[in-house]
Design a protein around this motif. Structure first.
Motif, PDB file in Angstrom:
ATOM      1  N   MET A  33      15.909 141.723  -2.921  1.00  7.38           N
ATOM      2  CA  MET A  33      14.934 140.513  -3.856  1.00  7.38           C
ATOM      3  C   MET A  33      15.266 139.871  -3.045  1.00  7.38           C
ATOM      4  O   MET A  33      15.777 138.097  -4.267  1.00  7.38           O
ATOM      5  CB  MET A  33      16.962 141.005  -4.577  1.00  7.38           C
ATOM      6  N   ALA A  34      14.496 138.790  -1.857  1.00  5.12           N
ATOM      7  CA  ALA A  34      14.141 138.359  -1.955  1.00  5.12           C
ATOM      8  C   ALA A  34      15.420 136.767  -2.574  1.00  5.12           C
ATOM      9  O   ALA A  34      14.716 135.041  -2.723  1.00  5.12           O
ATOM     10  CB  ALA A  34      13.050 137.473  -2.973  1.00  5.12           C
ATOM     11  N   PHE A 226       9.397 137.183  -6.098  1.00  4.76           N
ATOM     12  CA  PHE A 226       8.481 137.990  -5.701  1.00  4.76           C
ATOM     13  C   PHE A 226       6.927 137.585  -6.060  1.00  4.76           C
ATOM     14  O   PHE A 226       5.985 137.409  -5.065  1.00  4.76           O
ATOM     15  CB  PHE A 226       8.318 139.412  -6.186  1.00  4.76           C
ATOM     16  N   LEU A 278       6.102 140.308   2.319  1.00  2.00           N
ATOM     17  CA  LEU A 278       6.698 141.154   2.236  1.00  2.00           C
ATOM     18  C   LEU A 278       5.598 142.307   3.507  1.00  2.00           C
ATOM     19  O   LEU A 278       5.786 143.814   4.528  1.00  2.00           O
ATOM     20  CB  LEU A 278       7.248 141.938   1.121  1.00  2.00           C
TER      21      LEU A 278
ATOM     22  N   ASP B  42      16.048 134.050   7.361  1.00  2.00           N
ATOM     23  CA  ASP B  42      15.276 135.375   7.278  1.00  2.00           C
ATOM     24  C   ASP B  42      14.361 135.437   7.548  1.00  2.00           C
ATOM     25  O   ASP B  42      13.123 135.061   7.352  1.00  2.00           O
ATOM     26  CB  ASP B  42      15.212 135.956   5.657  1.00  2.00           C
ATOM     27  N   LYS B  44      11.931 138.087   7.569  1.00  2.00           N
ATOM     28  CA  LYS B  44      11.317 138.492   6.389  1.00  2.00           C
ATOM     29  C   LYS B  44      10.713 137.757   5.467  1.00  2.00           C
ATOM     30  O   LYS B  44       9.721 138.249   4.734  1.00  2.00           O
ATOM     31  CB  LYS B  44      11.408 139.789   6.433  1.00  2.00           C
ATOM     32  N   ARG B  45      10.930 136.441   5.597  1.00  3.28           N
ATOM     33  CA  ARG B  45       9.828 135.540   4.120  1.00  3.28           C
ATOM     34  C   ARG B  45       9.275 134.839   4.769  1.00  3.28           C
ATOM     35  O   ARG B  45       9.089 134.164   4.343  1.00  3.28           O
ATOM     36  CB  ARG B  45      11.391 134.909   3.802  1.00  3.28           C
TER      37      ARG B  45
END
Lengths: 354, 131
Positions: A33-34, A226, A278, B42, B44-45
């Motif tokens: 969900m970032a 996003f 992503l 994180d 992945k961010r």
């Protein structure tokens, strides 16, 4: 499958998932969900008591690429669990039932969950003639108006549903419009992209499952988590742009060295999406990493904004009217550009023939 | 050598994010040493160029502790060569990475036994002894 009277915490415990496993699930969901990692405790608390929401998915004028994006995403465990945790009551591409029986199931789900279900729509809606696209004899327009009237919120998945997409491209033969052109009295979340990144679709559903609310949106109704930053700002090739190092063709030294693709038409600076972080195919790559510029597929009218291989600076005169105005105001420049373009074309043909 | 390797593409790409990330870890480690809260990053961010995640791993290195948690797929927990800096890789049942974090802490939360699981364990042991 999770029962309607169960909370997600109870369901996972029943599946033999430990609290430790649940925390892992929450960490991955927060990342999905970032949300910042510090939000995991909050996510865990909310998810443990989350109930199974009803989702009705309608597909209109579309290519099924959005559903493909989701179902071909190798369904990692976290996303699978999120789909186990929602009640997908209608999706005519995925369900076995068809015709009147399927429509009766949709209507029953709408009655049973009135005001609480999430309506997901992919594809645009033809309004020039409603009969251009129908399901079980019901026009897309009528089905959308009816299903949206009892929904909690609408998620417009893909650029077609969000902004009209390719069916709306000039000359727009079906009079295609977006969901937001028709639905005016419900919250709409636009998850644009052609197709959207699967993780973004599940991220939005996860947000609803977790908090029971819609996420923060940008000016175009897209989830800010996003779509809050443009591809250019998050692109790993950005330092080359700053240094003025550009690929001039797809096979020159700059292209081989992975320099910036701006001059080759990359729309990264004007495109808001999460591809650069992503990525696609389980985080493997994204267009720019594969050596092709961004085409801006998550932006409105990307299909009519000029050539994909023209730099953004050339596309500022994009519309036909503007081009005519520009031609009248600066004929000399126009003629010069036309000669240059013809020369480039001739050169390309000559090289092709060699 | 595969056919792909034969394509003459060289990458000299760098996002410029590796060094700032390592500084972020250094700052987080200093805060931890001063008794402040831990930090989770994180991975992945972050926009990283191909090969940069491996570069971060190489700089952090491997430390004394390695653990594998088997919950909803395997999770590798590894202390790096910098005590207090942990690399946590969550995988799903198909062994694909679903999330990756650098955790700056004395003990990662995931390694601790959770109160709910302890309660469940007590019930299970009592049932076992009753039978």
């Amino acid at each position: 499958m999770m029962r309607k009277d169960q909370t997600l915490g109870e369901y996972l415990r029943e599946q033999g998932v430990s609290r430790r496993g649940f925390l892992k699930y929450c960490s991955a969901t927060a990342s999905l969900m970032a949300l910042p990692p510090s939000a995991v405790a909050q996510v865990a608390e909310a998810l443990a008591s989350a109930k199974r929401p009803s989702v009705i998915w309608l597909s209109f004028q579309e290519c099924t690429g959005c559903t493909e994006s989701l179902t071909r995403s190798h369904a990692p465990t976290v996303e699978s669990l999120i789909f186990d945790a929602i009640s997908l009551d209608y999706h005519h591409t995925l369900q076995a039932a068809a015709g009147y029986g399927a429509e009766a199931a949709r209507e029953a789900a709408m009655e049973e969950n009135e005001g609480e279900y999430i309506l997901v729509v992919d594809g645009s809606i033809p309004v020039k003639n409603k009969a251009f696209s129908t399901i079980a004899g019901i026009s897309n327009y009528d089905m959308l108006v009816d299903a949206a009237s009892k929904a909690y919120a609408v998620v417009a998945v893909g650029t077609c549903a969000a902004f009209g997409g390719l069916p709306m491209a000039n000359p727009n033969p079906t009079g295609a419009v977006s969901v937001s052109e028709i639905v005016k009295d419900k919250p709409i979340i636009n998850v644009s992209g052609c197709p959207p990144i699967p993780v973004v679709i599940t991220g939005v559903l996860a947000h609803f499952l977790t908090f029971g609310t819609i996420p923060e949106l940008d000016a175009l109704g897209r989830p800010a988590a996003f779509f809050g930053q443009n591809i250019h700002d998050r692109c790993y090739r950005r330092p080359f742009y700053e240094r003025g190092q550009f690929a001039e063709t797809f096979d020159d030294e700059g292209a081989r060295k992975g320099w910036c693709l701006y001059k080759l038409g990359c729309k990264g600076p004007t495109t808001y999406n999460a591809c650069a972080t992503l990525k696609w195919n389980q985080g493997t790559s994204f267009p720019i990493q594969s050596g092709h510029g961004c085409i801006g597929c998550s932006e409105p009218s990307f299909w009519d904004k000029g050539g994909f291989y023209e730099p953004i600076s050339a596309g500022m005169w994009g519309s036909r009217e503007a081009l005519l105005g520009a031609a009248a105001a600066g004929a000399v420049l126009g003629v010069g550009s036309a000669i240059a373009a013809r020369s480039r074309k001739k050169k390309a043909i000559a090289e092709e023939e060699v | 050598m595969s056919a792909l390797d034969a394509i003459p593409v060289t990458t000299e790409v760098a996002s410029g994010n590796v060094e700032p990330l390592l500084h972020e870890i250094r700052h987080a480690l200093k805060r931890l040493a001063n008794g402040e809260k831990g930090t989770v990053i994180d991975l992945k961010r972050l926009p990283l160029a191909p090969g940069e995640e491996e570069k971060i791993e190489a700089v952090l290195g491997e430390g004394e502790v390695r653990a594998e948690v088997d919950a909803l797929g395997p999770t590798q927990v590894m202390e790096t060569s910098y005590p207090g800096v942990w690399l946590i890789t969550h995988r799903n049942a198909e062994d694909s990475i679903v999330a990756r974090f650098v955790e700056v802490t004395d003990t990662p939360e995931l390694l601790k036994s959770q109160p709910a699981d302890i309660e469940y364990g007590i019930q299970k042991l009592e049932t076992e002894l009753t039978n």
